[in-house]
Design an enzyme around this catalytic site. Structure first.
Site, short mmCIF file in Angstrom:
data_model
loop_
_atom_site.label_atom_id
_atom_site.label_comp_id
_atom_site.label_asym_id
_atom_site.label_seq_id
_atom_site.Cartn_x
_atom_site.Cartn_y
_atom_site.Cartn_z
N CYS A 1 0.80 -1.22 0.00
CA CYS A 1 0.00 0.00 0.00
C CYS A 1 0.83 1.28 0.00
CB CYS A 1 -0.95 0.00 1.18
SG CYS A 1 -2.06 -1.43 1.19
N HIS B 1 -2.55 8.29 6.00
CA HIS B 1 -2.88 7.00 5.39
C HIS B 1 -4.34 6.68 5.71
CE1 HIS B 1 -2.25 3.06 3.70
NE2 HIS B 1 -2.72 2.50 4.80
N HIS C 1 -9.67 2.79 -0.68
CA HIS C 1 -8.25 2.41 -0.57
C HIS C 1 -7.88 1.58 -1.79
CE1 HIS C 1 -4.43 1.22 0.72
NE2 HIS C 1 -4.69 0.67 1.89
#
EC number: 2.3.1.-
Length: 422
Positions: A169, A309, A346
């Site tokens: 990620c 994040h 995401h």
């Protein structure tokens, strides 16, 4: 590293907004793009919602041959790169190809194409002795992660540093960071840098279902992603891609390019701890933040906005809050910190570069995007998360951070041109 790196162009394919202008409208308006999955039937999944891109490749200039040989995530990258190059006013045919790089990140590569072709060659997944004659001739090119950087490089004539980055990620942040180093260290003058992923597929969704990382709020998809909120219950899958044109400052000035901002610092570290677990103290993320700030010759008190994040899992949001407080000290309580994942989901490897583009636009507009759906405070997440509405604020230096499965912790610092480019 004395060579300075600036952003001269941006391009984005994101849920709810293809193109930088539409993307910013979504963020500034605090709207969410999460809906029930339409790309396949999600009925057997625990999490049946995602933030999909309304994407027609032909409407964005991709011909039939490109669509046949490229998986959806590569198509996203090609469209985002084309926009970034136009935005930068960059004539790639006039650049020295050996001094132009392409550094792109992805977490899952061409998973969707691989799934599709496995069904073809195995009679619907019923046989292990597959029939190779049914495989598509473009299969390897379509699913291999290396294809992402090589296809962008081939399309735009980049023969300098060409690299696919896959660090989970944080892939998007790390691709931007590696391109930054290539320019700062003198190995390139221009880099096409970013990331792309299309993880809304049965197998990828099932992977995250298995570890209960994704939100099961199927009855209320628009409010499912709620980073830092006490009632958060997992992230919402997204998809998309973003690319930035990075240039050495004097190269940009020589061709009369408009400069958005300077990419002033980057750092990445690992936690050597656990595939999915995070340390509660946030030491590794704090180290990445501190190192990126040192590279930018800034202090934590210089940061005006933190792009979090902010995945919306219980452990991530606690970990990240602790890391930011450790690095910024008391200034953390005076610094707005928001998560755009609340609006666009995401997108795994792509989200880091999408978030960097959001930071570039925040600097350009002097506006902090909100954290949508934030309503119920969590005592362990006690910072200013910009609830539900965008906020005007003087921004000179912003920080974007990322955390990835496998222990990756990365940070990028951007500064407005009025601060450092005199």
């Amino acid at each position: 590293m004395s060579r300075r790196v600036v952003v001269t162009g941006i391009g984005v394919v994101a849920p709810g907004g293809i193109g930088a202008a539409r993307f910013w409208d979504l963020l500034a308006g605090g709207r969410t793009a999460t809906r029930r999955i339409s790309l396949f039937d999600p009925a057997r999944l625990r999490s049946q919602i995602a933030a999909e891109c309304d994407f027609d490749p032909s409407a964005h200039g991709l011909d039939d041959e490109t669509v046949r040989r490229c998986d959806r995530y590569v198509q996203f990258a090609l469209v985002a790169t084309a926009e970034a190059v136009r935005d930068a006013g960059l004539d790639t045919t006039r650049e020295d190809p050996w001094r132009m790089g392409a550094v792109l990140g992805t977490a899952v590569g061409g998973t969707t194409r691989l799934e599709h072709d496995y069904v073809l060659v195995s009679e619907g997944g019923s046989r292990w002795d597959v029939d190779h004659r049914r495989a598509e001739p473009h299969l390897h090119r379509a699913f291999a992660p290396s294809t992402l950087a090589s296809t962008v490089a081939e399309t735009f004539g980049a023969q300098g540093p060409v690299q696919t980055v896959s660090t989970g990620c944080t892939s998007g942040l790390d691709a931007v960071g590696y391109a930054y180093h290539a320019i700062a260290e003198g190995r390139a003058d221009v880099c096409l840098a970013g990331a792309s992923d299309s993880p809304i597929s049965p197998i990828t969704m099932a992977c995250f279902d298995a570890i209960k990382a994704t939100s099961p709020s199927n009855d209320d998809p628009e409010h499912a992603s709620r980073p830092f909120d006490a009632r958060r219950n997992g992230f919402v899958m997204g998809e998309g891609g973003a690319v930035l044109v990075l240039e050495e400052l004097e190269h940009a000035r020589a061709r009369g390019a408009d400069v958005y901002c300077e990419l002033a610092g980057y750092a990445t570290f690992g936690n050597a701890h656990h595939m999915t677990g995070l340390t509660r103290e946030g030491l590794e993320m704090a180290r990445a933040i501190d190192t990126a700030l040192d590279m930018a010759r800034l202090d934590g008190t210089d940061i005006d906005y933190v792009n979090a994040h902010g995945s919306g899992t219980q452990q991530n949001d606690r970990h990240e809050t602790a890391a930011v407080k450790r690095s910024l000290g008391e200034h953390a309580y005076r610094t707005p910190m928001s998560s755009i994942k609340s609006m666009v989901g995401h997108s795994l490897g792509a989200i880091g570069s999408i978030e960097v583009v959001a930071c570039v636009l925040a600097l350009a507009h002097q506006v902090v995007p909100p954290t949508a759906n934030y309503e119920t405070p969590d005592p362990e997440c006690d910072l200013d998360y910009v609830p539900r509405e965008a906020r005007e604020r003087e921004l000179r230096s912003v920080l974007s951070v990322g955390s990835g499965f496998g222990g990756f912790q990365s940070a990028v610092v951007l500064t407005g041109p009025e601060r450092r480019l005199r």
